[in-house]
Design a protein around this motif. Structure first.
Motif, PDB file in Angstrom:
ATOM      1  N   ILE A 139      34.025  36.615  42.572  1.00 17.62           N
ATOM      2  CA  ILE A 139      33.551  35.426  43.285  1.00 17.62           C
ATOM      3  C   ILE A 139      34.712  34.515  43.696  1.00 17.62           C
ATOM      4  N   GLN A 175      34.157  25.200  44.101  1.00 15.95           N
ATOM      5  CA  GLN A 175      35.044  24.594  45.101  1.00 15.95           C
ATOM      6  C   GLN A 175      35.135  23.088  44.859  1.00 15.95           C
ATOM      7  N   TRP A 221      37.191  33.219  41.912  1.00 12.20           N
ATOM      8  CA  TRP A 221      37.735  32.289  40.919  1.00 12.20           C
ATOM      9  C   TRP A 221      38.026  33.055  39.640  1.00 12.20           C
ATOM     10  N   LEU A 274      25.151  33.393  42.878  1.00 13.09           N
ATOM     11  CA  LEU A 274      26.599  33.264  42.837  1.00 13.09           C
ATOM     12  C   LEU A 274      27.150  32.428  43.984  1.00 13.09           C
ATOM     13  N   ASP A 275      26.447  32.435  45.152  1.00 12.78           N
ATOM     14  CA  ASP A 275      26.925  31.632  46.288  1.00 12.78           C
ATOM     15  C   ASP A 275      26.896  30.144  45.953  1.00 12.78           C
ATOM     16  N   LYS A 278      29.632  29.411  43.565  1.00 11.86           N
ATOM     17  CA  LYS A 278      30.926  29.384  44.266  1.00 11.86           C
ATOM     18  C   LYS A 278      31.157  28.040  44.948  1.00 11.86           C
TER      19      LYS A 278
END
Ligand SMILES: Cc1cc2nc3c(=O)[nH]c(=O)nc-3n(C[C@H](O)[C@H](O)[C@H](O)COP(=O)(O)O)c2cc1C
Ligand SMILES: Nc1ncnc2c1ncn2[C@@H]1O[C@H](COP(=O)(O)OP(=O)(O)OP(=O)(O)O)[C@@H](O)[C@H]1O
Length: 298
Positions: free
Chosen positions: A193, A284, A195, A276-277, A280
């Motif tokens: 992902i 950020q 990270w 997961l989006d 993510k």
């Protein structure tokens, strides 16, 4: 600093002794240690901390500890204590009558004993500062140091960590809360992902603050700013507590290395994301917040 695991082990000289669990070596402990050192200088004898491993409440109440024994010894050395006697604190030790504890203490030949006013010892916490006069010509009873109306206690620091309040912990410790551990393999989802995270293995029972934090990580080969998550990773249906750190501006392999993590700002609590989006996107934002929180930090 010299270290012993029983009072009979140290050289047969007079001492000045402070007694207690000393978990975390918070500002109250530091004030007590300052008095210990002053008395040791006055009498020209070694300053000795007589402490218990694990901290008594770990055994009697099942709480987590703030400092491992090596961490505690390092801190005591840093604060200038000459010797530490760290006795194994077992159920048998806790059940001994107060007289047995006093007999052990006599072996240290204390010129002065320094304790906080709430210090108790022996079976049923039957012994108190007044009993210590049986083994030492001088007993210094230090009033409990507080800060902004709250007592400085290891128990209070554990409560702060439970809610992720690392700022509250820092206030009572007089330094940032920290943890050390080796980087182990995780599920390696992090790198997919975008990270990558180092999974840090800390000793069982080490208290960790829960949530997402701005951190400073110190390794053998450098020092980095980063962000950490301590939690169960509900988004990927995790079931065990994990301690994961993403280091900013670092590419490389950390497996097997020892990292020392200092907790700075608490960014948020752990959340379960829809996927997961969404995680993510949040990471950020976390990265921006962590970088901002660490501006000016070495
Ligand atoms: C700063 C940071 C914050 C995180 N926050 C959450 C979170 O709120 N919820 C969650 O389920 N997982 C969170 N995670 C954990 C990710 O789910 C985890 O890194 C991912 O599952 C990959 O783990 P793995 O590399 O061990 O496979 C966070 C991770 C980091 C580094
Ligand atoms: N805030 C304080 N001010 C002065 N002395 C303290 C303070 N806190 C602890 N002490 C004393 O320092 C020694 C070590 O304390 P200890 O670690 O056993 O307990 P504690 O810090 O009070 O933690 P707990 O929350 O477990 O009671 C004891 O003699 C204790 O009385």
């Amino acid at each position: 600093m010299k270290t012993f695991i029983a009072p009979g082990q140290r050289p047969d000289t007079e001492t000045v002794v402070a007694i207690g669990s000393f978990d975390g070596i918070h500002l109250g402990h530091q004030a007590l240690i300052a008095q210990l050192k002053a008395k040791a200088r006055e009498h020209r004898v070694p300053s000795v901390v007589y402490t218990f491993d694990p901290p008594t409440r770990v055994l009697t109440q099942g709480v987590e500890f703030l400092s491992t024994l090596p961490e505690k010894l390092e801190l005591l050395a840093r604060y200038g204590v000459d010797e530490t006697v760290a006795v194994p604190f077992t159920a048998e030790f806790a059940a001994r009558p107060k007289e047995a504890f006093l007999d052990d203490l006599r072996l240290l030949r204390p010129r002065t004993v320094v304790v906080g006013e709430d210090f108790h010892f022996g079976r049923g916490r039957a012994g108190s500062a007044a009993d210590l006069a049986e083994v030492a010509p001088e007993v210094v009873v230090v009033p409990i140091h507080g800060l902004g109306g709250e007592d400085i206690k290891s128990t209070r620091i554990r409560e702060y960590l439970k809610t992720g309040d690392v700022e509250g912990a820092r206030r009572l410790l007089g330094r940032h809360y920290d943890a050390q551990g080796v980087v182990i393999h995780g599920d390696q989802l992090g790198r997919t992902i975008g990270w990558p995270t180092a999974n840090i293995s800390v000793p069982d029972g080490k208290a960790l603050p829960m949530g997402v934090f701005a951190v400073v990580a110190i390794g053998d080969h450098g020092r980095w700013h980063g962000m950490a998550n301590v939690g169960f990773r509900p988004t990927v249906n995790g079931t065990t507590r994990r301690f994961e750190v993403h280091l900013f501006d670092y590419e490389g392999d950390l497996y097997g290395q020892e990292l020392h993590i200092k907790f700075f700002a608490h960014l948020r609590g752990e959340q379960k994301f829809s996927g997961l989006d969404a995680l993510k996107a949040q990471l950020q934002q976390d990265a921006a917040n962590a970088r901002a929180a660490l501006v000016g930090v070495k």
